[in-house]
Scaffold this motif. Structure first.
Motif, PDB file in Angstrom:
ATOM      1  N   ILE A  37       1.131  -1.359   0.098  1.00  0.00           N
ATOM      2  CA  ILE A  37      -0.266   0.204   0.314  1.00  0.00           C
ATOM      3  C   ILE A  37       0.797   0.622  -0.131  1.00  0.00           C
ATOM      4  CG2 ILE A  37      -1.641   1.258   1.339  1.00  0.00           C
ATOM      5  CD1 ILE A  37      -3.077  -1.060   0.168  1.00  0.00           C
ATOM      6  N   PRO A  38       0.919   2.040  -0.992  1.00  0.00           N
ATOM      7  CA  PRO A  38      -0.739   2.475  -1.895  1.00  0.00           C
ATOM      8  C   PRO A  38      -0.331   1.799  -2.954  1.00  0.00           C
ATOM      9  CG  PRO A  38       1.089   4.236  -2.003  1.00  0.00           C
ATOM     10  CD  PRO A  38       0.778   3.605  -1.020  1.00  0.00           C
ATOM     11  N   SER A  39       0.379   0.896  -3.348  1.00  0.00           N
ATOM     12  CA  SER A  39       0.403   0.982  -4.852  1.00  0.00           C
ATOM     13  C   SER A  39      -1.076   0.189  -5.681  1.00  0.00           C
ATOM     14  CB  SER A  39       1.398   0.199  -5.596  1.00  0.00           C
ATOM     15  OG  SER A  39       1.604  -1.024  -5.002  1.00  0.00           O
ATOM     16  N   ALA A  40      -1.361  -1.364  -4.304  1.00  0.00           N
ATOM     17  CA  ALA A  40      -2.172  -2.066  -4.249  1.00  0.00           C
ATOM     18  C   ALA A  40      -1.288  -3.331  -5.029  1.00  0.00           C
ATOM     19  CB  ALA A  40      -3.172  -1.451  -4.115  1.00  0.00           C
ATOM     20  N   VAL A  41      -0.924  -2.778  -6.496  1.00  0.00           N
ATOM     21  CA  VAL A  41      -0.301  -3.994  -6.966  1.00  0.00           C
ATOM     22  C   VAL A  41       0.195  -5.021  -6.372  1.00  0.00           C
ATOM     23  CG1 VAL A  41       0.667  -4.743  -9.001  1.00  0.00           C
ATOM     24  CG2 VAL A  41      -0.436  -2.704  -9.136  1.00  0.00           C
ATOM     25  N   MET A  84      -8.545 -15.612  -4.777  1.00  0.00           N
ATOM     26  CA  MET A  84      -8.954 -13.964  -4.011  1.00  0.00           C
ATOM     27  C   MET A  84      -7.560 -13.069  -5.400  1.00  0.00           C
ATOM     28  SD  MET A  84      -5.230 -15.908  -1.581  1.00  0.00           S
ATOM     29  CE  MET A  84      -4.021 -16.695  -2.821  1.00  0.00           C
ATOM     30  N   GLY A  85      -8.166 -12.240  -4.888  1.00  0.00           N
ATOM     31  CA  GLY A  85      -7.157 -11.289  -5.691  1.00  0.00           C
ATOM     32  C   GLY A  85      -7.258  -9.691  -4.781  1.00  0.00           C
ATOM     33  N   ILE A  86      -7.055  -8.895  -5.790  1.00  0.00           N
ATOM     34  CA  ILE A  86      -7.673  -6.722  -5.142  1.00  0.00           C
ATOM     35  C   ILE A  86      -7.944  -6.672  -6.374  1.00  0.00           C
ATOM     36  CG2 ILE A  86      -5.923  -5.089  -5.142  1.00  0.00           C
ATOM     37  CD1 ILE A  86      -4.725  -8.203  -2.679  1.00  0.00           C
ATOM     38  N   SER A  87      -9.201  -5.922  -5.988  1.00  0.00           N
ATOM     39  CA  SER A  87      -9.623  -5.334  -6.530  1.00  0.00           C
ATOM     40  C   SER A  87      -9.382  -3.634  -5.924  1.00  0.00           C
ATOM     41  CB  SER A  87     -11.106  -5.909  -6.496  1.00  0.00           C
ATOM     42  OG  SER A  87     -12.265  -4.057  -7.101  1.00  0.00           O
ATOM     43  N   VAL A  88      -9.322  -2.764  -7.473  1.00  0.00           N
ATOM     44  CA  VAL A  88      -9.004  -1.352  -7.194  1.00  0.00           C
ATOM     45  C   VAL A  88     -10.309  -0.408  -8.097  1.00  0.00           C
ATOM     46  CG1 VAL A  88      -7.025   0.765  -7.844  1.00  0.00           C
ATOM     47  CG2 VAL A  88      -6.758  -2.702  -7.255  1.00  0.00           C
ATOM     48  N   VAL A  89     -11.122  -0.223  -7.987  1.00  0.00           N
ATOM     49  CA  VAL A  89     -11.788   0.947  -8.493  1.00  0.00           C
ATOM     50  C   VAL A  89     -11.303   1.802  -8.333  1.00  0.00           C
ATOM     51  CG1 VAL A  89     -14.300   2.015  -8.437  1.00  0.00           C
ATOM     52  CG2 VAL A  89     -13.696  -0.467  -7.483  1.00  0.00           C
ATOM     53  N   HIS A  90     -11.654   3.329  -9.408  1.00  0.00           N
ATOM     54  CA  HIS A  90     -10.897   4.048  -9.295  1.00  0.00           C
ATOM     55  C   HIS A  90     -11.683   5.252  -9.550  1.00  0.00           C
ATOM     56  CE1 HIS A  90      -6.985   3.341 -10.698  1.00  0.00           C
ATOM     57  NE2 HIS A  90      -7.287   2.110 -12.086  1.00  0.00           N
ATOM     58  N   LEU A 130      -8.917  -2.077   1.839  1.00  0.00           N
ATOM     59  CA  LEU A 130      -7.185  -1.689   2.551  1.00  0.00           C
ATOM     60  C   LEU A 130      -6.863  -0.152   2.020  1.00  0.00           C
ATOM     61  CD1 LEU A 130      -5.812  -4.349   0.438  1.00  0.00           C
ATOM     62  CD2 LEU A 130      -5.316  -4.560   2.354  1.00  0.00           C
ATOM     63  N   LYS A 131      -7.634  -0.038   1.214  1.00  0.00           N
ATOM     64  CA  LYS A 131      -7.683   1.752   1.398  1.00  0.00           C
ATOM     65  C   LYS A 131      -8.987   2.226   0.665  1.00  0.00           C
ATOM     66  CE  LYS A 131      -4.531   4.612  -1.579  1.00  0.00           C
ATOM     67  NZ  LYS A 131      -4.055   4.612  -3.182  1.00  0.00           N
TER      68      LYS A 131
END
Lengths: 192, 192
Positions: B13-17, B70-76, B104-105
């Motif tokens: 965090i913060p990149s989240a990738v 599982m995974g990471i979701s990033v909504v802009h 996470l953020k």
């Protein structure tokens, strides 16, 4: 089950006690008889005080496939002899079920093995996700001197817990403090 | 499957990738046709630029019960008209499977409903866990003006995704920006 609504809870850091707790488990030294390598150190510590080694805050859901059981695990810092405080460790009763750990705080290791004796010991630190595949027994170990190891975990609702196999056999690998730092060693007491 | 070893990855965090990505999904405005309420604003935006609305970083596992995907979701951040950027939203193909989100953020909402039309809209902020019970369709919405909404998600390996039902019907509830802040409103276009 349409009256079974979504819910949310917060995991405040550093306290780590979630805002919703359905079941709070406290595991003390007395519950870990035979698990630590140095039995003399264990007996001496227990005679002095039945220390709290770790806590689990469980969120309850129906124990069926499709649901996910989850909670917060808090392993406190400390050692029995040279061996770091750890959880009992378990297989899932339904062996073909996985578990996810997300590390919120602290430092440590996940000690894992399969029924065939294949071993893995993975370091844990904040921001890391650990995937325990189906069939792997798992135990978390806190190696920080001052800080709790705090993880958020989730696993399939039908998994169940088999503590007995590990209680009887132990894990192949131990996490110990050595003269030069943390040592991952073979467990001379492991029983086939 | 004993050669199928445990693994871990980091979510910085913060990149989240995440440090491990097996599949990266990018969803742009053009993939969301018919999903936003203000179709005129949608067409005008799309004519100008096919904006990136959200991304998903997936960790691949066998798609069977007992495994966890599982995974990471990033909504802009952003809006189409007054409606905040959001994911397509979906039911699970195996309806009786749950999903867990750990925030996470960022800030936002999870919009949920059952096939019977029972609705829930839950706010999301860092440190919160949201449990989507079996049978609930779900869509995440980013309401921050500047920050991505970043969540870690996990669900049973056999769940599958049914996007079609939501594409056709929409959700009952919309998350809009109103004169006095965020508004949760009924969707006049919802189709039974």
């Amino acid at each position: 089950m349409t009256d079974d609504r979504p819910f949310r809870f917060t995991i405040p850091i550093p306290s780590a006690v979630p805002s919703r707790v359905d079941h709070h488990i406290e595991r003390r030294l007395s519950a870990m008889k035979g698990q630590f390598y140095d039995t003399q150190a264990y007996e001496a510590m227990l005679a002095n005080e039945d220390l709290l080694l770790y806590e689990v805050y469980e969120i309850k859901r129906p124990e069926v496939a499709g649901e996910l059981l989850m909670g917060i695990s808090v392993v406190h810092p400390g050692k029995v002899g040279r061996e770091f405080f750890m959880t009992k460790g378990h297989y899932h009763t339904v062996l073909d079920t996985a578990e996810i750990y997300y590390v919120l705080k602290g430092e440590g290791f996940m000690v894992m093995e399969t029924p065939e004796g294949i071993c893995a010991v993975e370091p844990l630190s904040p921001g890391q996700v650990l995937y325990v595949p189906p069939r792997w027994a798992h135990r978390s170990v806190c190696t920080s001197r001052r800080e709790d190891l705090v993880t958020f975990f989730a696993y399939p609702g039908n998994a169940g817990h088999d503590y007995g196999t590990i209680e009887q056999k132990g894990f192949h690998k131990l996490v110990m403090e050595g003269p030069d730092g943390i040592e991952i060693t073979d467990n001379p007491r492991w029983r086939a």
